[in-house]
Scaffold this motif. Sequence first.
Motif, short mmCIF file in Angstrom:
data_model
loop_
_atom_site.label_atom_id
_atom_site.label_comp_id
_atom_site.label_asym_id
_atom_site.label_seq_id
_atom_site.Cartn_x
_atom_site.Cartn_y
_atom_site.Cartn_z
N UNK A 143 26.99 10.55 48.59
CA UNK A 143 27.24 9.65 47.45
C UNK A 143 26.56 8.30 47.66
N UNK A 144 26.60 7.79 48.89
CA UNK A 144 25.94 6.51 49.18
C UNK A 144 24.43 6.64 49.06
N UNK A 145 23.90 7.78 49.50
CA UNK A 145 22.46 8.03 49.38
C UNK A 145 22.05 8.08 47.92
N UNK A 146 22.87 8.73 47.09
CA UNK A 146 22.55 8.79 45.66
C UNK A 146 22.52 7.39 45.06
N UNK A 147 23.53 6.56 45.40
CA UNK A 147 23.55 5.19 44.88
C UNK A 147 22.27 4.45 45.25
N UNK A 148 21.84 4.63 46.50
CA UNK A 148 20.63 3.96 46.99
C UNK A 148 19.39 4.46 46.23
N UNK A 149 19.27 5.79 46.08
CA UNK A 149 18.08 6.34 45.41
C UNK A 149 18.11 6.04 43.92
N UNK A 150 19.30 6.04 43.32
CA UNK A 150 19.40 5.77 41.88
C UNK A 150 18.92 4.36 41.56
N UNK A 151 19.10 3.44 42.52
CA UNK A 151 18.66 2.06 42.34
C UNK A 151 17.15 1.93 42.52
N UNK A 152 16.60 2.68 43.47
CA UNK A 152 15.21 2.46 43.88
C UNK A 152 14.22 3.51 43.41
N UNK A 153 14.69 4.75 43.15
CA UNK A 153 13.74 5.87 43.00
C UNK A 153 14.16 6.87 41.92
N UNK A 154 14.81 6.42 40.87
CA UNK A 154 15.29 7.33 39.83
C UNK A 154 14.15 7.70 38.87
N UNK A 155 14.09 8.98 38.51
CA UNK A 155 13.09 9.45 37.54
C UNK A 155 13.39 8.88 36.16
N UNK A 156 12.37 8.77 35.31
CA UNK A 156 12.62 8.35 33.93
C UNK A 156 13.56 9.32 33.22
#
Length: 249
Positions: A164-177
């Motif tokens: 869940x923490x990894x998702x929060x991090x990636x959603x902030x920095x590397x989320x697809x359009x």
Amino acid sequence: MQLDHHHYKQRDNKSITVTLANNNDQIRAAQALRYRVFAEEMQARLNTKEPGIDQDLFDAYCDHLIAQDEQTGEVIGTYRILPPHQARKVGSYYSDTEFDLTRLQHIRSQLVELGRTCVHPQYRNGGTIAMLWAALTQYMLRHNYQYMMGCASVPLSDGGHTAASLYRKMATESMAPIEWRVFPRCPLPMTSFDTKLEIATPALIKGYLRAGAMVCGEPAWDPDFNTADFLMLLPTQCINKRYASHFKR
């Protein structure tokens, strides 16, 4: 299709060669490595027909990228590659079983799926992963495929807080359009977890992100592997230039 042989000498002088498997013995060696890593090491529940071999209905339609120790001939790493024309034959991608991929429909004719990625414990280092990636990049360029996707797995051994923490991090920095967003068929209940842990990004996911990949939405829960699976998408044209020159050698 044959790939160029990629050679690499590790710090302990082990020499590695990466190429596509070209016979059934090599494919079975890759499937045996998968069983060792997934069933024995990760305690995944595999639906195996044969003891010690990880095999499913997608294998017969895939190209199998293998890394071998030149001295022993042992297969020490593998990627399973499902090209779009073979996905049409089998009826779906593996990722279709975990995610609703409706929003990727318009790119399916150019979409290559990577899966069942694993490396022998004694060879888990940046050099082995870089070798596999170099061969993958060559494969994409030779066929002029435009997109790679794959499920990157994170163990749920801590109950799910790391994922869940990894998702929060990636959603902030590397989320697809939003037009490339996918939806898990069996989602993790994200609101149940601590999403504020300071965590190190796993090596495989870090490799995807450095190359220019995006995460396409919330993770799916895979109960057989007890992992959170993140659908990663990498447009070939977005491969970070710093890495592209390395991969194309």
